[in-house]
Design a protein around this motif. Structure first.
Motif, short mmCIF file in Angstrom:
data_model
loop_
_atom_site.label_atom_id
_atom_site.label_comp_id
_atom_site.label_asym_id
_atom_site.label_seq_id
_atom_site.Cartn_x
_atom_site.Cartn_y
_atom_site.Cartn_z
N VAL A 469 0.71 -1.20 -0.03
CA VAL A 469 -0.22 -0.02 -0.21
C VAL A 469 1.03 1.12 0.14
O VAL A 469 1.62 1.72 0.44
CB VAL A 469 -0.76 0.37 1.31
CG1 VAL A 469 -2.12 1.46 0.57
CG2 VAL A 469 -2.00 -1.16 0.74
N ILE A 470 0.34 2.28 -0.81
CA ILE A 470 1.21 2.83 -1.20
C ILE A 470 1.15 4.35 -1.14
O ILE A 470 -0.46 4.47 -1.26
CB ILE A 470 2.41 3.34 -2.32
CG1 ILE A 470 1.44 3.51 -3.81
CG2 ILE A 470 2.86 2.28 -3.00
CD1 ILE A 470 2.34 3.52 -5.14
N VAL A 471 1.01 5.79 -0.61
CA VAL A 471 0.48 6.86 -0.38
C VAL A 471 1.42 8.20 -1.58
O VAL A 471 2.58 7.59 -1.26
CB VAL A 471 0.42 7.29 0.53
CG1 VAL A 471 1.56 7.48 1.47
CG2 VAL A 471 -1.13 8.91 0.75
N ALA A 472 0.57 8.68 -2.00
CA ALA A 472 1.09 9.75 -2.96
C ALA A 472 0.50 11.14 -3.16
O ALA A 472 -0.68 11.10 -2.82
CB ALA A 472 1.38 9.38 -4.40
N ARG A 473 1.08 12.01 -2.83
CA ARG A 473 0.70 13.68 -3.29
C ARG A 473 0.66 13.61 -5.20
O ARG A 473 2.01 13.83 -5.56
CB ARG A 473 1.13 14.21 -2.51
CG ARG A 473 1.19 14.37 -1.24
CD ARG A 473 1.75 15.34 -0.36
NE ARG A 473 1.64 15.26 1.26
CZ ARG A 473 2.83 15.91 2.13
NH1 ARG A 473 4.15 16.08 1.35
NH2 ARG A 473 2.46 16.26 3.39
N PHE A 474 -0.22 14.00 -5.48
CA PHE A 474 -0.63 15.00 -6.71
C PHE A 474 -0.34 16.26 -6.85
O PHE A 474 -1.62 16.91 -7.33
CB PHE A 474 -1.19 14.01 -7.77
CG PHE A 474 -0.68 12.63 -7.82
CD1 PHE A 474 0.04 12.06 -8.91
CD2 PHE A 474 -1.82 11.59 -6.47
CE1 PHE A 474 -0.50 10.49 -8.67
CE2 PHE A 474 -1.40 10.30 -6.67
CZ PHE A 474 -0.87 9.77 -7.42
N ASN A 475 0.44 16.90 -6.62
CA ASN A 475 0.29 19.13 -6.41
C ASN A 475 1.27 19.12 -6.94
O ASN A 475 1.98 20.45 -6.28
CB ASN A 475 0.36 18.55 -4.38
CG ASN A 475 1.99 18.59 -4.26
OD1 ASN A 475 2.88 17.83 -5.01
ND2 ASN A 475 2.41 18.22 -2.98
N THR A 476 2.22 18.37 -7.96
CA THR A 476 2.41 19.62 -8.67
C THR A 476 2.92 19.87 -10.02
O THR A 476 2.23 21.26 -10.52
CB THR A 476 4.00 19.12 -9.04
OG1 THR A 476 3.78 17.26 -9.67
CG2 THR A 476 4.63 18.95 -7.48
N TYR A 477 2.15 18.90 -10.66
CA TYR A 477 1.87 18.99 -12.53
C TYR A 477 0.22 18.31 -13.00
O TYR A 477 0.12 18.05 -12.54
CB TYR A 477 2.74 19.12 -13.92
CG TYR A 477 4.44 19.41 -12.90
CD1 TYR A 477 4.17 21.16 -13.19
CD2 TYR A 477 5.19 18.35 -12.63
CE1 TYR A 477 5.64 21.27 -13.29
CE2 TYR A 477 6.04 19.37 -13.00
CZ TYR A 477 6.86 20.38 -12.89
OH TYR A 477 7.89 21.11 -12.78
N ALA A 478 -0.28 19.30 -13.40
CA ALA A 478 -1.39 19.08 -14.08
C ALA A 478 -1.37 17.98 -15.05
O ALA A 478 0.23 18.35 -15.55
CB ALA A 478 -2.52 19.66 -13.96
N ALA A 479 -1.60 17.44 -15.48
CA ALA A 479 -1.73 16.95 -17.17
C ALA A 479 -3.13 16.57 -17.65
O ALA A 479 -3.44 15.61 -17.38
CB ALA A 479 -0.80 14.95 -17.25
N GLU A 480 -3.41 17.32 -18.39
CA GLU A 480 -5.24 17.77 -18.64
C GLU A 480 -5.32 16.73 -19.92
O GLU A 480 -6.01 16.60 -20.80
CB GLU A 480 -6.07 18.67 -19.04
CG GLU A 480 -5.55 19.17 -17.16
CD GLU A 480 -6.33 20.30 -17.18
OE1 GLU A 480 -7.38 20.56 -17.86
OE2 GLU A 480 -6.61 20.48 -15.73
N ASP A 481 -3.94 17.25 -21.21
CA ASP A 481 -3.46 16.62 -22.52
C ASP A 481 -3.12 15.48 -22.71
O ASP A 481 -3.67 14.76 -23.47
CB ASP A 481 -3.40 18.05 -22.80
CG ASP A 481 -4.10 19.26 -22.67
OD1 ASP A 481 -5.29 18.89 -23.16
OD2 ASP A 481 -3.94 20.28 -23.38
N THR A 482 -1.56 15.44 -21.82
CA THR A 482 -1.15 14.03 -22.20
C THR A 482 -0.64 13.54 -20.61
O THR A 482 -1.00 13.83 -19.83
CB THR A 482 0.25 14.55 -22.71
OG1 THR A 482 0.52 15.52 -23.42
CG2 THR A 482 1.42 13.81 -22.92
#
Ligand SMILES: [Cu+2]
Length: 507
Positions: A469-482
């Motif tokens: 079980v891992i935990v990750a933050r996604f708070n740096t870059y949006a990736a809406e197209d790629t």
């Protein structure tokens, strides 16, 4: 060195051990050197140096006779690629991937892929935290490629995944800021369906990120002297000295029988006495190494994403494909060796009499803030599975029952969210690797991770006896197209479809 001086050196040596040369030149060379080495062991550095030169001189052959790889050879150290700064302070790097030939001491020079005209692999890119970097990658191969920065937190369009194809003759520019701490990362192609083969042929290199913390740390840090790059890869050679490549579509991935480190078979490296740092990368297609050090203590100081909080003394280190680990070995008087449980010696460390600049490890290496579970807003699970079907339809390599489809987005993450992912697998071995993020391991089979797996990670071993079980933050870059990729880093599995893709949406 030309052939004449090579011969002259041989003539000098022959009377010393009385070996009569018979048979082909290189078959004789192997046993000659082996015996000569034993005989000359006490004859001092002068002869050692000559032996090293002879080994190098023998490398220029292409005449159909293999050299004896049971004789240790000096470890090849990939060149360093430091940036060129422009007037605006932007760090520029140029990489050119092309065809080359490398001396693996086989019956002929081996056709390889390499960056920047090296005989195999690529230069070690030195990046600095806080820098804006521009990396230009030119494809001089006859096939399409990409350049992926494994472990780097970069915008999706600069990540070099399967969507960022570089056609033959074309140049692709990656342009990003280095926003993560000191770490050892790596780069390699990521073309769906041919990642395994391109990496196998030699398209891979290390990335070393430095920051203020690493600059201030009292750790061995002179590249190639007491800070040694160790890219471990297994290979198989045909009788005519060429790389024998295969994808294993029915099991654990293709394992080859010959170990190479930085392209050297049976390598040794001369090191000062004291602490020596090894930057380990498993750049193999599928082989998982179970490493230990004979003749010295092994202490791990960094995992995939950078320093551990404190040094961790280890007896064994499991290194799965894609994984990195920095270890420090205390070399004193006698040779020490990094060994793998299955294949034996990986790299011999020979003390050269000089003193290392570093005597004692610091107690503390980095501050690693544990991501609090209270921050988690989303749970997901990923099951990696080999589904055997009928003989006609073959095997499906899936994550959550789906094979890779470049036109399908598997899920979307909201920018700013912290997610908890449960990773499971079948009875085979799998290595879960999400792009963009360095994660922390919350648990392995319900237990807290051991100290060596309590730092930042980007790849983790998963099987039916190891639920992670891992935990990750996604708070740096949006990736809406790629999209970013997530996949198994057993490259056979990845190329066969054990991969998916996600977007990061800024709402
Ligand atoms: Cu796998």
């Amino acid at each position: 060195m030309d052939n004449r001086s090579f011969q002259a050196m041989r003539t000098e040596f022959v009377p010393l051990n009385g070996i009569r040369r018979t048979g082909r030149r290189h078959a004789a060379y192997g046993s000659f050197t082996g015996s000569a080495r034993r005989l000359l062991k006490n004859a001092g550095l002068f002869f050692g140096a000559i032996l090293a030169i002879v080994s190098l001189a023998a490398c220029s052959t292409d005449n159909g006779a293999a050299l004896d790889t049971s004789v240790a050879a000096p470890l090849s150290i990939p060149a360093l690629l430091d940036p060129t700064y422009d007037g605006a302070g932007v760090a520029h790097y140029d990489l050119k991937l092309g065809e080359s030939r490398h001396d693996y001491r086989q019956t002929a020079l081996t056709d390889t892929y390499s960056y920047n005209g090296m005989s195999v692999l690529g230069p070690t890119l030195r990046l600095r935290t806080g820098d804006s970097v521009v990396i230009s990658v030119t494809n001089e191969l006859d096939e399409v490629t990409t350049a992926h920065w494994h472990g780097a937190d970069v915008p999706a369009e600069d990540d070099g995944g399967p969507h960022s194809l570089i056609e033959p003759g074309a140049t692709w520019i990656a342009d990003f800021e280095v926003i993560q701490p000191a770490a050892t990362l790596w780069y390699h192609p990521h073309v769906h369906g041919s990642t395994a083969e391109q990496v196998y042929r030699g398209a891979a290199g290390l990335i070393i990120i430095g920051d203020d913390n690493s600059a201030a740390a009292t750790l061995p840090s002179t590249y190639g002297v007491d800070d040694i790059p160790v890219i471990i890869q297994d290979r198989e050679f045909t009788e005519d000295g060429q790389l024998d490549f295969a994808i294993d579509d029915d099991g654990r991935g293709k394992l080859y029988s010959t170990l190479t480190v930085n392209g050297t078979i049976n390598p040794f490296v001369d090191v000062p006495e004291g602490l020596v740092r090894l930057r380990l990368l498993n750049g193999s297609q599928a082989r998982i190494y179970n490493l230990s050090v004979e003749g010295a203590d092994m202490t791990m100081i960094a995992s995939d994403g950078g320093y551990l909080a404190s040094p961790v003394a280890l007896r064994q280190l499991v290194l799965a494909p894609g994984d990195r680990a920095e270890i420090v070995v205390n070399v004193f008087m006698e040779s020490a060796a990094l060994v793998d449980r299955s294949l034996g010696r990986v790299l011999e460390l020979r003390p050269n009499g000089a003193a290392s600049g570093t005597g004692l490890l610091p107690d503390k290496l980095a501050t690693i803030e544990r991501i609090p579970e209270s921050e988690i807003t989303v749970d997901r699970s990923f099951d990696m599975d080999e589904e055997r079907r009928s003989r006609q339809s073959g095997t499906r390599w899936t994550i959550n029952g789906a094979e890779f489809d470049m036109s399908r987005i598997d899920f979307e993450v909201r920018l700013g969210d912290t997610e908890r992912w449960t990773l499971t697998g079948d009875e085979g071995q799998h290595v879960f690797h999400p792009h963009q993020t360095q994660f922390q391991i919350l648990s392995i089979n319900g237990e807290p991770p051991p100290p060596e797996e309590s730092g930042w990670e980007d790849s983790v071993l998963v099987n039916d006896e190891r639920e992670v079980v891992i935990v990750a933050r996604f708070n740096t870059y949006a990736a809406e197209d790629t999209p970013y990729m997530f996949h198994c880093h057993i490259l056979d599995h990845e190329d066969l479809g054990m991969m998916g893709q996600f977007l990061i949406i800024d709402e």
